[in-house]
Write a protein that holds these residues in place. Structure first.
Motif, short mmCIF file in Angstrom:
data_model
loop_
_atom_site.label_atom_id
_atom_site.label_comp_id
_atom_site.label_asym_id
_atom_site.label_seq_id
_atom_site.Cartn_x
_atom_site.Cartn_y
_atom_site.Cartn_z
N VAL A 213 7.89 6.37 2.48
CA VAL A 213 6.43 6.19 2.47
C VAL A 213 6.08 4.71 2.61
CG1 VAL A 213 4.36 6.37 1.01
CG2 VAL A 213 5.94 8.30 1.20
N GLU A 214 6.81 3.86 1.90
CA GLU A 214 6.57 2.41 2.00
C GLU A 214 6.80 1.92 3.42
OE1 GLU A 214 7.94 1.56 -2.65
OE2 GLU A 214 9.28 1.10 -0.98
N LEU A 215 7.87 2.40 4.06
CA LEU A 215 8.17 1.99 5.43
C LEU A 215 7.10 2.48 6.39
CD1 LEU A 215 10.12 0.72 7.47
CD2 LEU A 215 11.33 2.91 7.56
N LEU A 216 6.67 3.73 6.25
CA LEU A 216 5.64 4.28 7.13
C LEU A 216 4.32 3.51 7.00
CD1 LEU A 216 6.24 8.12 6.76
CD2 LEU A 216 6.69 6.71 8.78
N ALA A 217 3.95 3.19 5.76
CA ALA A 217 2.71 2.43 5.55
C ALA A 217 2.84 1.03 6.14
CB ALA A 217 2.37 2.37 4.07
N MET B 204 0.83 -1.20 0.00
CA MET B 204 0.00 0.00 0.00
C MET B 204 0.87 1.26 0.00
SD MET B 204 -3.14 -0.66 -0.33
CE MET B 204 -3.76 0.98 0.04
N GLY B 205 2.02 1.19 0.65
CA GLY B 205 2.94 2.32 0.61
C GLY B 205 3.45 2.58 -0.79
N SER B 206 3.71 1.51 -1.55
CA SER B 206 4.12 1.66 -2.94
C SER B 206 3.01 2.33 -3.75
CB SER B 206 4.45 0.28 -3.54
OG SER B 206 4.88 0.40 -4.88
N PHE C 124 -3.47 5.98 6.49
CA PHE C 124 -2.89 5.91 5.15
C PHE C 124 -3.12 7.21 4.39
CE2 PHE C 124 -3.32 4.79 0.61
CZ PHE C 124 -2.03 4.34 0.38
N ALA C 125 -4.34 7.76 4.51
CA ALA C 125 -4.65 9.02 3.83
C ALA C 125 -3.77 10.15 4.35
CB ALA C 125 -6.13 9.37 4.02
N LEU C 126 -3.50 10.16 5.66
CA LEU C 126 -2.66 11.21 6.23
C LEU C 126 -1.23 11.12 5.72
CD1 LEU C 126 -3.92 11.27 9.94
CD2 LEU C 126 -4.37 12.97 8.15
N ILE C 127 -0.73 9.90 5.54
CA ILE C 127 0.62 9.73 4.99
C ILE C 127 0.69 10.30 3.58
CG2 ILE C 127 2.31 8.02 4.18
CD1 ILE C 127 1.46 6.24 6.52
#
Length: 304
Positions: free
Chosen positions: A89-93, A22-24, A119-122
């Motif tokens: 972003v991938e790591l945070l998700a 999902m981060g991708s 996820f939306a906030l990221i």
């Protein structure tokens, strides 16, 4: 369901890879949604490609985290430097998905809602940070979803406890919101937002900052906030209700001032320094959702 009864640590391990994927996808949204041409905003059928040379990215180069490390942060075709934002972003998700069963009862509506909001906030944090934009294509659906997520209690209020919270400590909060028992100590977190509170949050979330902006504009002859900020507060109000939304607004403003005032002093500017306010709202949202009541009580104690 047996799957929901798995140990929390095992759920984290199973959810983390989905979070990386999902981060991708989040990186695709961050790059494409701010684009002006409709074809460039296509995130469904358009293949992943290098922003530098437009070459299609090979599947094995597109593996979250590992692909960036394998390529040493550069496009295999042209050597374009891939920003560190992509693996971040991938790591945070991935961390968000892994942490979600520790934060909310897994498989419940509140779990889905918290995961979707996080996820939306990221995504919005990085679109605002990199492009100074909060895309309508993401925020308008979030407004609708915030209200739609209140429908289970309208359609089947007797089943809301299990549908929404899965039982446990959150049932105590639900009982408080229904007036059945006194407020728990952490009642600032509102897991069961009514449809009325959601609609009020949606309207106030847009209306209050719009009014503040008009006052600022009348004094300074320029906008103090962008339209995207209004919409972000509107969907946060629809998700969590009007009171947490106001907390997010004021905490976000405080974080923005803590960054903006020193910048203006260092630059010796005229107060027109542009800041991505959506980033501060994204940082404030989880703090208010989880610790809103504690922060409010602490503030009241501080002011006497």
């Amino acid at each position: 369901m047996p799957f929901i009864d798995l140990p929390t640590w095992l759920l984290s391990l199973l959810l983390a890879p989905f979070g990386l994927v999902m981060g991708s996808f989040g990186n695709v949204l961050i790059h494409r949604l701010p684009q002006e041409e409709p074809a460039d905003r296509n995130v469904v059928t358009k293949a992943s490609h290098c922003p530098g040379c437009k070459a299609k990215i090979k599947p094995w180069h597109n593996v979250p985290l590992l692909g960036w490390l394998w390529l040493r942060g550069r496009c295999a075709a042209c050597g374009w430097k891939i920003p560190v934002r992509y693996p971040l972003v991938e790591l945070l998700a991935g961390l968000l998905f892994a942490a979600s069963p520790w934060l909310f009862p897994f498989g419940t509506l509140i779990w889905f809602k918290g995961l979707l909001c996080g996820f939306a906030l990221i995504v919005l944090f990085f679109t605002d940070f990199t492009e100074m934009m909060l895309p309508d294509a993401l925020q308008f659906p979030l407004m609708a979803l915030g209200v739609l997520l209140t429908l289970p209690q309208v359609l089947r209020p007797e089943a809301l406890v299990q549908i929404w919270t899965g039982g446990g400590a959150l049932v105590q909060a639900l009982a408080f919101h229904n007036g059945l028992q006194p407020a728990p100590a952490w009642a600032g977190f509102e897991p069961a937002v009514t449809w009325q509170a959601s609609l009020i949050g949606l309207a106030v979330g847009y209306g209050v900052p719009a009014l503040m902006n008009q006052i600022y504009k009348a004094i300074r002859k320029t906008d103090g906030l962008g339209m995207g900020d209004f919409k972000m507060l509107a969907w946060l109000g629809a998700f969590w209700g009007w009171a947490p939304m106001l907390g997010i607004l004021f905490l976000g403003a405080g974080l923005g001032a803590a960054v903006g005032v020193p910048l203006m002093l260092m630059r010796k500017g005229d107060g027109q320094t542009m800041l991505p306010f959506g980033c501060f709202l994204a940082l404030a949202a989880p703090l208010v959702v989880f610790f809103g009541r504690a922060l409010w009580l602490g503030y009241l104690g501080w002011v006497g």
